[in-house]
Design a protein around this motif. Structure first.
Motif, mmCIF file in Angstrom:
data_model
loop_
_atom_site.group_PDB
_atom_site.id
_atom_site.type_symbol
_atom_site.label_atom_id
_atom_site.label_comp_id
_atom_site.label_asym_id
_atom_site.label_seq_id
_atom_site.Cartn_x
_atom_site.Cartn_y
_atom_site.Cartn_z
ATOM 1 N N UNK A 113 11.812 0.172 4.608
ATOM 2 C CA UNK A 113 10.928 0.827 3.639
ATOM 3 C C UNK A 113 10.171 1.976 4.291
ATOM 4 N N UNK A 114 9.641 1.747 5.480
ATOM 5 C CA UNK A 114 8.922 2.806 6.192
ATOM 6 C C UNK A 114 9.847 3.988 6.475
ATOM 7 N N UNK A 115 11.078 3.684 6.887
ATOM 8 C CA UNK A 115 12.020 4.751 7.219
ATOM 9 C C UNK A 115 12.322 5.629 5.993
ATOM 10 N N UNK A 116 12.350 5.029 4.828
ATOM 11 C CA UNK A 116 12.616 5.785 3.597
ATOM 12 C C UNK A 116 11.604 6.915 3.411
ATOM 13 N N UNK A 117 10.351 6.672 3.811
ATOM 14 C CA UNK A 117 9.290 7.667 3.632
ATOM 15 C C UNK A 117 9.035 8.501 4.889
ATOM 16 N N UNK A 160 0.818 -1.219 0.000
ATOM 17 C CA UNK A 160 0.000 0.000 0.000
ATOM 18 C C UNK A 160 0.846 1.261 0.000
ATOM 19 N N UNK A 161 1.901 1.274 0.809
ATOM 20 C CA UNK A 161 2.790 2.432 0.858
ATOM 21 C C UNK A 161 3.436 2.682 -0.505
ATOM 22 N N UNK A 162 3.904 1.622 -1.135
ATOM 23 C CA UNK A 162 4.567 1.753 -2.431
ATOM 24 C C UNK A 162 3.596 2.209 -3.515
ATOM 25 N N UNK A 163 2.395 1.652 -3.495
ATOM 26 C CA UNK A 163 1.395 2.040 -4.502
ATOM 27 C C UNK A 163 1.016 3.510 -4.341
ATOM 28 N N UNK A 164 0.869 3.953 -3.081
ATOM 29 C CA UNK A 164 0.536 5.366 -2.843
ATOM 30 C C UNK A 164 1.635 6.294 -3.378
ATOM 31 N N UNK A 177 1.964 -2.205 11.325
ATOM 32 C CA UNK A 177 3.107 -1.990 10.439
ATOM 33 C C UNK A 177 3.405 -0.500 10.256
ATOM 34 N N UNK A 178 4.666 -0.133 10.413
ATOM 35 C CA UNK A 178 5.104 1.246 10.238
ATOM 36 C C UNK A 178 4.742 1.746 8.837
ATOM 37 N N UNK A 179 4.759 0.834 7.864
ATOM 38 C CA UNK A 179 4.493 1.226 6.480
ATOM 39 C C UNK A 179 3.060 1.719 6.257
ATOM 40 N N UNK A 180 2.168 1.419 7.157
ATOM 41 C CA UNK A 180 0.796 1.916 7.009
ATOM 42 C C UNK A 180 0.723 3.427 7.176
#
Length: 452
Positions: free
Chosen positions: A99-103, A20-24, A144-147
């Motif tokens: 991945x979450x940290x990147x954003x 979801x993070x990547x698609x956004x 998940x941090x990525x959310x």
């Protein structure tokens, strides 16, 4: 990530959140899982966009062709054959936390260690909640941090529970405040040796600088013996045995913090509501983390006084026939289960056993003393634990086919004034989806018991 081809491995909660993070952020995402029996059409419904596809079964060369990034969920071993295949092709491998940290744009307080992570992270999260509306509690704690990573701002403060599995796949991840609570052997079926496990934990500090802080438990013997390996970051300690030059300590029933030679009183220990010395350590850690995240002392104090602990960690369930029942399903390794035994104040019937993480149970059984009246075993480790009990001369061992049977056996044999404690010293995955499911079912069975 605009236009990048990213493969996300693992179709569970972490993988869905990462996708979801990547698609956004306009990546082209392929969600991959080796379990070809999963429902591909159902997984595709998560993101109805041409930028998302699902592949199941074998990880083929064609699928990897042109991939810019491969993201793995924490449950996937970094030495799994298909991960090695990706590595051999030179494709970067990130974990969900990286991945979450990147954003992410916020300020992170990251907590790791063998035991106490969830309680400490939850308490830090409650402190942040009372400090600001712009906060998150994420990571191994269940979210998940990525959310949320791409919705953070420079004002966001983040409490993140970070496991050794997640730390294996970081590259740039850098918390402003990190904490290592303690070190005892765990997950050796994944890490193989204690040294490998410790090295994974210590990676939480590898990108920190002298402008950041690592909070360390001075009283933990393994951590104290090994902390010389941590360099390049400012070390702060917490202790109930000594008074460190920098950090938190106890004196005359109170918690204090020393910072740059200035001593400040934080709170009264007798107003803490959670039980046990291990929880005093968790409070010391949380207080220190929040203090170095610049939260006012008054907010830290009031939040600690109000905190009643977390579900599944020495959680009081109910009293039946003058017997108190406690749910410690979060006690998924021997050291955590020892702390639960130590917290009991009455003769206790203990329910244990579960999935085998290649743990040793000698110290757990030695901790029983005269307190544990009988041990009721379930799960795949039952034979191993019973043999260990016999070696130590503890013979009050009984077997139950399942958790419901264990609760019923304890109910029939507990005397008035006893406690019944579920603290398995093992993971749950042989019989349950998670320790949460195990603990929830324990509470259902206990709440179904009748007064005699």
């Amino acid at each position: 990530m605009q236009g990048k081809k990213v493969i996300v491995a693992g179709a569970g909660k972490s993988g869905i959140a990462s996708s979801g993070l990547l698609i956004r952020n306009n990546a082209n995402v392929i969600l991959y899982d080796g379990n070809e029996k999963l429902d591909r059409e159902e997984l595709l419904k998560n993101f109805e966009t041409p930028n998302f596809d699902v592949k199941l079964g074998e990880l083929t060369d064609d699928l990897l062709e042109g991939a810019d990034l491969f993201v793995i969920s924490p449950g996937i071993p970094v030495d799994a054959p298909f991960v090695n295949k990706v590595r051999d092709k030179g494709i970067p491998i990130w974990g969900e936390i990286e991945l979450a940290y990147y954003f992410n744009k916020g300020v992170i307080a990251a907590i790791t260690g063998t035991n106490g992570k969830t309680t400490t992270t939850t308490l830090v999260g409650e402190i942040f909640k009372n400090y600001t509306d712009d906060y998150l509690v994420v990571g191994n704690i269940g979210l998940p941090f990525t959310r949320f990573a791409d919705s953070t701002t420079e004002s966001t403060v983040i409490a993140a529970e970070i496991s050794s599995f997640q730390l294996e796949t970081i590259h740039e991840f850098r918390p402003h405040v990190s904490a290592i609570l303690n070190l005892t052997p765990d997950h050796l079926n994944r890490h193989y040796t204690f040294d490998n496990y410790v090295n994974a934990k210590f990676r939480i500090t590898e990108n920190q600088t002298e402008s950041d802080f690592v909070i360390l438990n001075y009283d933990d013997p393994e951590l104290k013996a090994r902390e010389g390996a941590i360099t390049g970051v400012k070390k702060i300690y917490f202790s109930h045995e000594i008074e460190p030059e920098e950090g938190a300590f106890t004196r005359d029933g109170k918690i204090y913090i020393n910072e740059a030679g200035e001593e400040e009183e934080i709170l009264d220990i007798d107003k803490i509501q959670i039980l046990g010395q291990h929880n005093l350590e968790n409070v010391l850690a949380a207080v220190t983390i929040a203090y170095y995240m610049k939260v006012p002392v008054s907010i830290i104090r009031d939040t600690v006084y109000a905190f009643k602990g977390v579900e599944h960690r020495i959680e009081y369930v109910r009293e039946v026939n003058e017997v108190k029942y406690y749910n410690d399903s979060k006690g998924t390794n021997p050291d955590a289960a020892i702390k639960a035994v130590q917290a009991m104040k009455t003769p206790t019937i203990l329910i244990g056993g579960g999935y085998d993480k290649e743990s040793d149970y000698d110290e757990w059984i030695e901790s029983f003393g005269g307190k544990i009246q009988m041990l009721v075993l379930i799960g795949e480790t039952a034979d191993k634990i019973e043999a260990c009990c016999k070696k130590h001369g503890f013979n009050q061992v009984f077997r139950a086919e399942d958790l419901k049977g264990a609760v019923e056996y304890a109910y029939e044999h507990a005397k008035p004034g006893y406690s019944v404690l579920l603290s398995p010293a093992c993971a749950s995955w042989d019989m349950f989806k998670s320790y949460e499911e195990r603990g929830t079912l324990f509470k259902v069975y206990v709440n179904g018991l009748e007064e005699k």
